[in-house]
Scaffold this motif. Sequence first.
Motif, mmCIF file in Angstrom:
data_model
loop_
_atom_site.group_PDB
_atom_site.id
_atom_site.type_symbol
_atom_site.label_atom_id
_atom_site.label_comp_id
_atom_site.label_asym_id
_atom_site.label_seq_id
_atom_site.Cartn_x
_atom_site.Cartn_y
_atom_site.Cartn_z
ATOM 1 N N VAL A 1 -5.919 -7.602 6.558
ATOM 2 C CA VAL A 1 -4.769 -8.446 6.194
ATOM 3 C C VAL A 1 -4.919 -8.925 4.749
ATOM 4 N N LEU A 2 -6.159 -9.268 4.366
ATOM 5 C CA LEU A 2 -6.412 -9.718 2.999
ATOM 6 C C LEU A 2 -6.118 -8.584 2.006
ATOM 7 N N ILE A 3 -6.599 -7.373 2.333
ATOM 8 C CA ILE A 3 -6.347 -6.217 1.453
ATOM 9 C C ILE A 3 -4.840 -5.991 1.338
ATOM 10 N N SER A 4 -4.141 -6.074 2.472
ATOM 11 C CA SER A 4 -2.675 -5.913 2.435
ATOM 12 C C SER A 4 -2.058 -6.976 1.530
ATOM 13 N N GLY A 5 -2.502 -8.215 1.705
ATOM 14 C CA GLY A 5 -1.943 -9.318 0.911
ATOM 15 C C GLY A 5 -2.166 -9.120 -0.577
ATOM 16 N N LEU A 6 -3.285 -8.496 -0.946
ATOM 17 C CA LEU A 6 -3.597 -8.308 -2.366
ATOM 18 C C LEU A 6 -2.925 -7.064 -2.954
ATOM 19 N N PHE A 7 -2.943 -5.966 -2.178
ATOM 20 C CA PHE A 7 -2.554 -4.677 -2.766
ATOM 21 C C PHE A 7 -1.246 -4.098 -2.242
ATOM 22 N N ARG A 8 -0.685 -4.692 -1.217
ATOM 23 C CA ARG A 8 0.471 -4.064 -0.584
ATOM 24 C C ARG A 8 1.669 -4.020 -1.529
ATOM 25 N N PHE A 9 2.322 -2.875 -1.523
ATOM 26 C CA PHE A 9 3.586 -2.751 -2.239
ATOM 27 C C PHE A 9 4.609 -2.205 -1.265
ATOM 28 N N SER A 10 5.828 -2.724 -1.337
ATOM 29 C CA SER A 10 6.897 -2.120 -0.542
ATOM 30 C C SER A 10 8.207 -2.248 -1.292
ATOM 31 N N GLY A 11 9.110 -1.380 -0.954
ATOM 32 C CA GLY A 11 10.406 -1.394 -1.623
ATOM 33 C C GLY A 11 11.416 -0.604 -0.828
ATOM 34 N N THR A 12 12.677 -0.765 -1.178
ATOM 35 C CA THR A 12 13.711 0.026 -0.510
ATOM 36 C C THR A 12 14.484 0.832 -1.547
ATOM 37 N N LEU B 1 15.798 4.182 2.655
ATOM 38 C CA LEU B 1 14.397 4.499 2.952
ATOM 39 C C LEU B 1 13.568 3.280 2.576
ATOM 40 N N TYR B 2 12.634 2.952 3.437
ATOM 41 C CA TYR B 2 11.717 1.858 3.143
ATOM 42 C C TYR B 2 10.395 2.506 2.742
ATOM 43 N N ILE B 3 9.875 2.108 1.603
ATOM 44 C CA ILE B 3 8.667 2.754 1.086
ATOM 45 C C ILE B 3 7.539 1.733 1.030
ATOM 46 N N SER B 4 6.384 2.127 1.510
ATOM 47 C CA SER B 4 5.283 1.172 1.395
ATOM 48 C C SER B 4 3.980 1.863 1.004
ATOM 49 N N TYR B 5 3.179 1.097 0.298
ATOM 50 C CA TYR B 5 1.823 1.514 -0.041
ATOM 51 C C TYR B 5 0.944 0.366 0.430
ATOM 52 N N ASP B 6 0.111 0.613 1.442
ATOM 53 C CA ASP B 6 -0.665 -0.496 2.016
ATOM 54 C C ASP B 6 -2.057 -0.024 2.431
ATOM 55 N N PRO B 7 -3.043 -0.172 1.526
ATOM 56 C CA PRO B 7 -4.398 0.269 1.882
ATOM 57 C C PRO B 7 -5.048 -0.584 2.968
ATOM 58 N N GLY B 8 -4.406 -1.695 3.327
ATOM 59 C CA GLY B 8 -4.985 -2.564 4.360
ATOM 60 C C GLY B 8 -4.773 -2.024 5.768
ATOM 61 N N VAL B 9 -3.781 -1.139 5.930
ATOM 62 C CA VAL B 9 -3.417 -0.696 7.286
ATOM 63 C C VAL B 9 -4.592 -0.020 7.995
ATOM 64 N N ILE B 10 -5.276 0.876 7.302
ATOM 65 C CA ILE B 10 -6.362 1.621 7.942
ATOM 66 C C ILE B 10 -7.489 0.677 8.380
ATOM 67 N N VAL B 11 -7.708 -0.366 7.565
ATOM 68 C CA VAL B 11 -8.749 -1.347 7.906
ATOM 69 C C VAL B 11 -8.318 -2.137 9.148
ATOM 70 N N VAL B 12 -7.050 -2.552 9.155
ATOM 71 C CA VAL B 12 -6.533 -3.302 10.312
ATOM 72 C C VAL B 12 -6.634 -2.449 11.576
ATOM 73 N N TYR B 13 -6.254 -1.175 11.457
ATOM 74 C CA TYR B 13 -6.300 -0.286 12.633
ATOM 75 C C TYR B 13 -7.737 -0.095 13.131
ATOM 76 N N THR B 14 -8.681 -0.014 12.188
ATOM 77 C CA THR B 14 -10.092 0.106 12.593
ATOM 78 C C THR B 14 -10.490 -1.125 13.396
ATOM 79 N N GLY B 15 -10.083 -2.291 12.897
ATOM 80 C CA GLY B 15 -10.360 -3.540 13.620
ATOM 81 C C GLY B 15 -9.717 -3.528 14.993
ATOM 82 N N PHE B 16 -8.490 -3.017 15.069
ATOM 83 C CA PHE B 16 -7.781 -2.935 16.358
ATOM 84 C C PHE B 16 -8.577 -2.088 17.353
ATOM 85 N N ALA B 17 -9.017 -0.905 16.873
ATOM 86 C CA ALA B 17 -9.723 0.023 17.767
ATOM 87 C C ALA B 17 -10.988 -0.640 18.317
#
Lengths: 440, 273
Positions: A172-183, A369-385
Amino acid sequence: MKIIDTLRSRRYAVTFIILIIASFVLATVIPQRTRMSEAEWFRLRSNYPEFIEIISFTGLDHVYTSWWFLAIVVLFSINISLNLSDRIRASWRQFQDIRPLSPSEIKTLPLNAVISLSGDKDQFFKEAEKILKDFRYRLKRHNQGLTAQKARIGYFWIPLFHGSILIVLCGVLISGLFRFSGTVELSEGQEFHGREEEFINRWYGLLKYRPEMGFSIRLNRFNVEYWDRGHPKLYQGFIEVRDRGGDVLTKAVEMNEPLKYRGYSFYQTRYWGYSALFGLLRNNAQELTGYVNLPYKERYDNVILKQDFLIPETGLRAFLDYEPASKILRMEIKDGLKTIVNGILKEGDYIKLNDHTLRLHRIVKWTGLYISYDPGVIVVYTGFALMVLSSLGMVFLYPKRLWLSFEDNTLLIGGDAGRRRVEFREEFIKIVEALKRMTL
Amino acid sequence: MNWEIILYWTATTFYGIAGAIAISGFVFKKERLINIALGLSAAGLVIHGISIIIRWKSVGHGPYINMYEVMSSDAWVAMAFYLLLQIKYRFLKRAAFIVIPIVFLSMGFGIMSTTEPIPLPPSLRSYWLILHIVFAKLCSASFLVAFGLAGLYLLKLSRPEAEFLSRLPTPERMDILIYRFNALGFAFLSIMIIAGSIWANNAWGRYWAFDPVETWSLITWLAYGMYLHLRLNRNWLGKRSAYLTIAIFVLSVLSFFFIPYFLKTVHSEYLVR
């Protein structure tokens, strides 16, 4: 050191959980600025100025980004981290082979029993080993008796579960720092290169970071289908990825089926509309082409879509009326207040405008189209697993230990399962009963 | 003739009669009445199941789009879960006077919303959503059983001499079962939230948006996490554990079934209809 000890306290873990719960409740009960339109916020501020002043001052109008909520989350994370290191050390100690206990130590265990014994001890041990193996224990013989363990991996579930919470929070922290999204709104045949000006909306993380896309996408075709009663059934964009000049990938992007490429994800949204592709030619110069997107509507039967735009280089303004049901496009061009062109335009038609020629190439569909760049997702998913694994493990697989030792003509049995000893009691009693039957 | 609705009402009637008989069995301490109530509930479950299958076939998707479908399938899963469990743990049949009326009320709550079929929108076509829904139902069923057990546990403690409650297991064993069903429900709730989060990320490109139902599910998860902490670290056993179980169950019902009515949420787009 005292601060560290205080932060480490498990009592504070419960306090932090209560504070986080209270913050969540407040954030859903008190109007949050991020969940309201400017107009709604303005209305609220006009009607309840004192209330808005109080919630703005305390940060209650933006709980999730307020300093005090973030502070609670940080303190909670520190509490988990400090406890985690202790837990890992303790789990590792318990995981390693268990130390044999003396008869007096066995008697002090929370679960213990005494069985009178007669006959050969070695023979008894062989039989006891068989029984314990039936209960799926791993056994170890030593001078004083026998030790047995089961589900040793279970020592790690609790640290793993707490670790998984930390991993999710890191994500979540990585997402908060690096996440980009746009339409973006992309028409059939239109290409998108990821340039800033091509986005309709953009949202950056705290570090305002976005890597270069380094490739472009093109919407080849957009398909929309409806159920019999007019409810939407499918939104589908056929997208081509162009990387370093060559076509490398095509994919039908649907809701729940995003396109993922080099860290970027492209999501099909559920709105679409019509757009007109015009070409503007001046003398023998290269044609200038551009899409004019017509407004979005929930339904396109029995509507007239209106749009106006400035024709480049001419100073003229064009007004479009498009009726999707009949596919008729009416166009009026004005020079100031004076109408100079007014009529129906078909695909391929052109209009002479002094030095320029304006041609309607075709009417196509555009889609969001909704576009996102979010390096936090993979970390969050690892935590989920890890969270799923450890939470199921905690329920179904907890470690148990047994000690068997002789004292004179009696057999001492002791059992322990840490905090699960109350649950372990049932199995312990069964084992003791089985051993008693053997001695009869 | 709409067989789906006729069967739904038939099943609701069965549950209603079964609930009344189960309560009578509890009040008058008649074991036989509870057995009759369980038999009627099993018959109702079969009829209810056929109604769900007819619905599934006619609308072309599982029972999870609007409140009618959600409540109907939740009630079915809870009843099936309970009837199966009471075969394994016979004493659980004494919780019939709690579980059957709750299932009956869920059916009534469901039929109050529209039964109009709603086709599956594109955003809901996802395996993650199915996983999300299945585990939502499983965690609700686990919490319901823990809640029922907590009620019985407190009753047994308050009336230790009551003959009707004498066949219940020892308070210690019931306390363990309450904990086990809460822990199992907690694991299912974790999977439900995670599957929902992954689905949201696939559909809308974000794994968390602080939607009110999302947030309240997380509140419920934290509350059960706190329960586990208090039990394992602070030794909250027995009465305290039972009272906490009842309080958090009420919170979970509020989160899953009432929040969509009171707060603007993406879940109410389908649920409230």
